[in-house]
Design a protein around this motif. Structure first.
Motif, PDB file in Angstrom:
ATOM      1  N   ASP A  37       1.028  -0.973   0.583  1.00  0.00           N
ATOM      2  CA  ASP A  37      -0.181   0.210  -0.145  1.00  0.00           C
ATOM      3  C   ASP A  37       1.069   1.514   0.098  1.00  0.00           C
ATOM      4  OD1 ASP A  37      -1.557   1.907   0.279  1.00  0.00           O
ATOM      5  OD2 ASP A  37      -2.615   1.474   2.491  1.00  0.00           O
ATOM      6  N   LEU A  38       0.522   1.987  -1.240  1.00  0.00           N
ATOM      7  CA  LEU A  38       2.495   3.390  -0.911  1.00  0.00           C
ATOM      8  C   LEU A  38       1.217   4.080  -1.220  1.00  0.00           C
ATOM      9  CD1 LEU A  38       3.980   1.731  -4.578  1.00  0.00           C
ATOM     10  CD2 LEU A  38       4.656   1.771  -1.899  1.00  0.00           C
ATOM     11  N   SER A  39      -0.338   4.122  -0.590  1.00  0.00           N
ATOM     12  CA  SER A  39      -0.995   5.876  -0.493  1.00  0.00           C
ATOM     13  C   SER A  39      -0.053   6.439   0.791  1.00  0.00           C
ATOM     14  CB  SER A  39      -2.087   4.887   0.199  1.00  0.00           C
ATOM     15  OG  SER A  39      -2.004   4.178   0.703  1.00  0.00           O
ATOM     16  N   GLU A  40       0.718   6.284   1.707  1.00  0.00           N
ATOM     17  CA  GLU A  40       0.763   6.817   2.671  1.00  0.00           C
ATOM     18  C   GLU A  40       2.650   6.808   2.250  1.00  0.00           C
ATOM     19  OE1 GLU A  40      -0.372   8.375   4.745  1.00  0.00           O
ATOM     20  OE2 GLU A  40      -2.371   7.603   3.909  1.00  0.00           O
ATOM     21  N   ALA A  41       2.710   6.069   1.783  1.00  0.00           N
ATOM     22  CA  ALA A  41       4.610   5.898   1.033  1.00  0.00           C
ATOM     23  C   ALA A  41       5.054   7.443   1.531  1.00  0.00           C
ATOM     24  CB  ALA A  41       5.264   5.613  -0.234  1.00  0.00           C
ATOM     25  N   LYS A  42       5.999   8.048   2.058  1.00  0.00           N
ATOM     26  CA  LYS A  42       6.922   9.494   2.301  1.00  0.00           C
ATOM     27  C   LYS A  42       8.510   9.132   1.829  1.00  0.00           C
ATOM     28  CE  LYS A  42       4.058  10.456   5.845  1.00  0.00           C
ATOM     29  NZ  LYS A  42       2.519   9.207   6.095  1.00  0.00           N
ATOM     30  N   SER A  43       8.895  10.556   0.697  1.00  0.00           N
ATOM     31  CA  SER A  43       9.894  10.446   0.900  1.00  0.00           C
ATOM     32  C   SER A  43      10.742   9.917   1.634  1.00  0.00           C
ATOM     33  CB  SER A  43      10.330  11.772   0.119  1.00  0.00           C
ATOM     34  OG  SER A  43      12.000  12.228  -0.451  1.00  0.00           O
ATOM     35  N   GLY A  44      12.345   9.028   1.663  1.00  0.00           N
ATOM     36  CA  GLY A  44      12.667   8.535   2.829  1.00  0.00           C
ATOM     37  C   GLY A  44      13.202   7.150   3.165  1.00  0.00           C
ATOM     38  N   GLN A  45      11.779   6.235   2.816  1.00  0.00           N
ATOM     39  CA  GLN A  45      11.063   5.137   2.537  1.00  0.00           C
ATOM     40  C   GLN A  45      11.613   4.609   1.830  1.00  0.00           C
ATOM     41  OE1 GLN A  45       7.387   5.588   3.314  1.00  0.00           O
ATOM     42  NE2 GLN A  45       6.526   5.168   5.435  1.00  0.00           N
ATOM     43  N   ALA A  46      12.122   3.170   1.783  1.00  0.00           N
ATOM     44  CA  ALA A  46      12.831   2.165   1.374  1.00  0.00           C
ATOM     45  C   ALA A  46      11.658   0.055   1.989  1.00  0.00           C
ATOM     46  CB  ALA A  46      14.063   1.695   0.853  1.00  0.00           C
TER      47      ALA A  46
END
Length: 178
Positions: A119-128
């Motif tokens: 679920d990428l709806s909450e993905a933020k910069s700095g995540q992997a």
């Protein structure tokens, strides 16, 4: 001994569909760093001259041209810089083993949602994340709200490109009906 010439994995020109661009990223050195047991703090200390430390799970950081990305348990990839010589870790050059693609634009998340089981709806910069692109191994790096870097094995570069291009084409077709 023959001279080896570095070439891009694909050499494709970027494509844009549905205002979203798929491109092969510029080549950069990649080093795998796996701290020896109990040495993670010493690895972080040794990385300080680069302005980096060993990343926490599912994260990445950068300083200047150097970037370090969590890629699995007790493993990270260092991009754009050489690791310090005194690193208490197993270090291997992975530069020719991976292809790096970028996907950016308003339909990037929608495209990836068709191919990645996260679920990428909450993905933020700095995540992997270590995941899969359909059936291909994938390291997914969130660089911005609608910007992702995708790493998969170089031997699977054409398949990854095809899967992403196909998903973008279908989204573009759907949007043209609206």
């Amino acid at each position: 001994m023959p001279d080896l010439i570095a070439k891009p994995a694909l050499g494709h020109v970027p494509i844009t569909r549905a205002e979203t661009t798929l491109a092969e990223a510029d080549w950069t050195p990649i080093f795998s760093i796996s701290p020896f047991p109990g040495q993670e703090k010493k690895v972080s200390t040794a990385l300080k001259p680069l302005g980096l430390s060993f990343p926490k799970p599912n994260s990445w950081a950068e300083k200047g041209a150097a970037r370090i990305v969590w890629t699995g348990r007790d493993q990270a990839f260092l991009f754009g810089a050489s690791p310090p010589a005194d690193l208490p870790a197993a270090v291997t050059d992975q530069s020719d083993a991976w292809v790096s693609l970028t996907l950016s634009g308003p339909q990037a998340r929608t495209t990836l949602s068709r191919l990645v089981s996260l679920d990428l709806s909450e993905a933020k910069s700095g995540q992997a994340a270590r995941t899969a692109l359909n059936h291909l191994p994938l390291i997914l790096i969130t660089e911005g709200p609608d910007s992702f870097r995708l790493l998969t094995f170089r031997s699977m570069a054409r398949t990854a490109w095809h899967e992403l291009d196909d998903a973008l084409t279908k989204i573009d077709a759907r949007l043209s009906l609206i």
